[in-house]
Scaffold this motif. Sequence first.
Motif, mmCIF file in Angstrom:
data_model
loop_
_atom_site.group_PDB
_atom_site.id
_atom_site.type_symbol
_atom_site.label_atom_id
_atom_site.label_comp_id
_atom_site.label_asym_id
_atom_site.label_seq_id
_atom_site.Cartn_x
_atom_site.Cartn_y
_atom_site.Cartn_z
ATOM 1 N N MET A 151 3.500 5.927 1.810
ATOM 2 C CA MET A 151 4.122 4.482 1.660
ATOM 3 C C MET A 151 4.761 4.186 3.014
ATOM 4 O O MET A 151 5.192 5.005 3.704
ATOM 5 N N ILE A 152 4.501 2.758 3.269
ATOM 6 C CA ILE A 152 5.273 2.270 4.487
ATOM 7 C C ILE A 152 6.034 1.081 3.832
ATOM 8 O O ILE A 152 5.504 0.165 2.927
ATOM 9 N N ARG A 153 7.407 1.103 4.096
ATOM 10 C CA ARG A 153 8.251 -0.073 3.525
ATOM 11 C C ARG A 153 8.541 -0.923 4.554
ATOM 12 O O ARG A 153 9.197 -0.548 5.673
ATOM 13 N N LEU A 154 8.089 -2.275 4.412
ATOM 14 C CA LEU A 154 8.536 -3.326 5.464
ATOM 15 C C LEU A 154 9.063 -4.604 4.843
ATOM 16 O O LEU A 154 9.166 -4.684 3.759
ATOM 17 N N PRO A 155 9.532 -5.395 5.785
ATOM 18 C CA PRO A 155 10.357 -6.622 5.119
ATOM 19 C C PRO A 155 9.268 -7.614 4.419
ATOM 20 O O PRO A 155 8.039 -7.248 4.925
ATOM 21 N N ASP A 156 9.542 -8.185 3.773
ATOM 22 C CA ASP A 156 8.487 -9.197 2.873
ATOM 23 C C ASP A 156 8.309 -10.541 3.462
ATOM 24 O O ASP A 156 8.634 -11.485 3.056
ATOM 25 N N ASP A 157 7.417 -10.278 4.768
ATOM 26 C CA ASP A 157 6.959 -11.445 5.472
ATOM 27 C C ASP A 157 5.579 -11.383 5.717
ATOM 28 O O ASP A 157 5.424 -10.249 5.852
ATOM 29 N N LEU A 158 5.134 -12.298 6.034
ATOM 30 C CA LEU A 158 3.598 -12.299 6.512
ATOM 31 C C LEU A 158 2.800 -11.624 5.766
ATOM 32 O O LEU A 158 1.977 -11.027 6.012
ATOM 33 N N PHE A 159 2.974 -11.769 4.320
ATOM 34 C CA PHE A 159 2.307 -11.066 3.285
ATOM 35 C C PHE A 159 0.742 -11.536 3.486
ATOM 36 O O PHE A 159 -0.096 -10.278 3.491
ATOM 37 N N ALA A 160 0.512 -12.809 3.560
ATOM 38 C CA ALA A 160 -0.889 -13.090 3.645
ATOM 39 C C ALA A 160 -1.636 -12.416 4.790
ATOM 40 O O ALA A 160 -3.072 -11.537 4.991
ATOM 41 N N GLU A 161 -1.118 -12.320 5.987
ATOM 42 C CA GLU A 161 -1.750 -11.515 7.181
ATOM 43 C C GLU A 161 -1.845 -10.324 7.065
ATOM 44 O O GLU A 161 -2.787 -9.292 7.299
ATOM 45 N N LYS A 162 -0.672 -9.300 6.577
ATOM 46 C CA LYS A 162 -0.912 -8.030 6.151
ATOM 47 C C LYS A 162 -1.849 -7.835 5.033
ATOM 48 O O LYS A 162 -2.551 -6.575 5.416
ATOM 49 N N LEU A 163 -1.970 -8.497 4.162
ATOM 50 C CA LEU A 163 -3.168 -8.338 3.142
ATOM 51 C C LEU A 163 -4.476 -8.445 3.768
ATOM 52 O O LEU A 163 -5.176 -7.737 3.720
ATOM 53 N N THR A 164 -4.583 -9.337 4.503
ATOM 54 C CA THR A 164 -5.902 -9.653 5.113
ATOM 55 C C THR A 164 -6.188 -8.556 6.032
ATOM 56 O O THR A 164 -7.460 -7.874 6.172
ATOM 57 N N TRP A 165 -5.200 -7.948 6.854
ATOM 58 C CA TRP A 165 -5.293 -6.897 7.832
ATOM 59 C C TRP A 165 -5.847 -5.795 7.057
ATOM 60 O O TRP A 165 -7.062 -4.942 7.151
ATOM 61 N N CYS A 166 -5.342 -5.316 5.873
ATOM 62 C CA CYS A 166 -5.678 -4.165 4.942
ATOM 63 C C CYS A 166 -6.977 -4.404 4.551
ATOM 64 O O CYS A 166 -7.841 -3.347 4.338
ATOM 65 N N LEU A 167 -7.502 -5.563 3.990
ATOM 66 C CA LEU A 167 -9.054 -5.781 3.662
ATOM 67 C C LEU A 167 -9.798 -5.386 4.511
ATOM 68 O O LEU A 167 -10.927 -5.241 4.315
ATOM 69 N N GLU A 168 -9.648 -6.038 5.814
ATOM 70 C CA GLU A 168 -10.596 -5.754 6.865
ATOM 71 C C GLU A 168 -10.457 -4.404 7.769
ATOM 72 O O GLU A 168 -11.514 -4.111 8.120
ATOM 73 N N HIS A 169 -9.175 -3.670 7.407
ATOM 74 C CA HIS A 169 -9.384 -2.473 8.127
ATOM 75 C C HIS A 169 -9.022 -1.010 7.462
ATOM 76 O O HIS A 169 -9.584 -0.109 8.013
ATOM 77 N N CYS A 170 -8.605 -1.257 6.222
ATOM 78 C CA CYS A 170 -8.442 -0.109 5.650
ATOM 79 C C CYS A 170 -9.732 0.587 4.919
ATOM 80 O O CYS A 170 -10.606 0.091 4.603
ATOM 81 N N GLN A 171 -9.954 1.987 5.354
ATOM 82 C CA GLN A 171 -11.016 2.620 4.741
ATOM 83 C C GLN A 171 -11.255 3.076 3.433
ATOM 84 O O GLN A 171 -12.012 3.312 2.738
ATOM 85 N N CYS A 172 -9.975 2.991 2.671
ATOM 86 C CA CYS A 172 -9.477 3.679 1.461
ATOM 87 C C CYS A 172 -8.729 2.578 0.679
ATOM 88 O O CYS A 172 -8.442 1.643 1.144
ATOM 89 N N LYS A 173 -8.322 3.144 -0.441
ATOM 90 C CA LYS A 173 -7.415 2.204 -1.380
ATOM 91 C C LYS A 173 -6.225 2.202 -0.724
ATOM 92 O O LYS A 173 -5.475 2.789 -0.194
#
Length: 87
Positions: A37-59
């Motif tokens: 788990m990584i806990r971060l402020p709730d900002d830039l949600f769309a950018e973070k989600l896009t980053w995860c979809l483009e870079h994460c290897q797993c769930k």
Amino acid sequence: MATLEDNPTLSIMRAQRAEEHVKVDTRLMELLASYHMIRLPDDLFAEKLTWCLEHCQCKFRDLSDTGGRAWYFQNEQDATMFAMRWA
């Protein structure tokens, strides 16, 4: 005139739905217990989600959390890279 709150059947149905949500939440948290788990402020949600979809290897999964958002990663490397990028 009777209100919806006066109807015991509706009250029972609401209680059952609430109980089902608790069961789902409990099951979800059991599954995420082995994630990183990584806990971060709730900002830039769309950018973070896009980053995860483009870079994460797993769930991965994000959940609203007190004062921000909790991001859960199945893969430790995904969690590390996310933290390096967004922390």
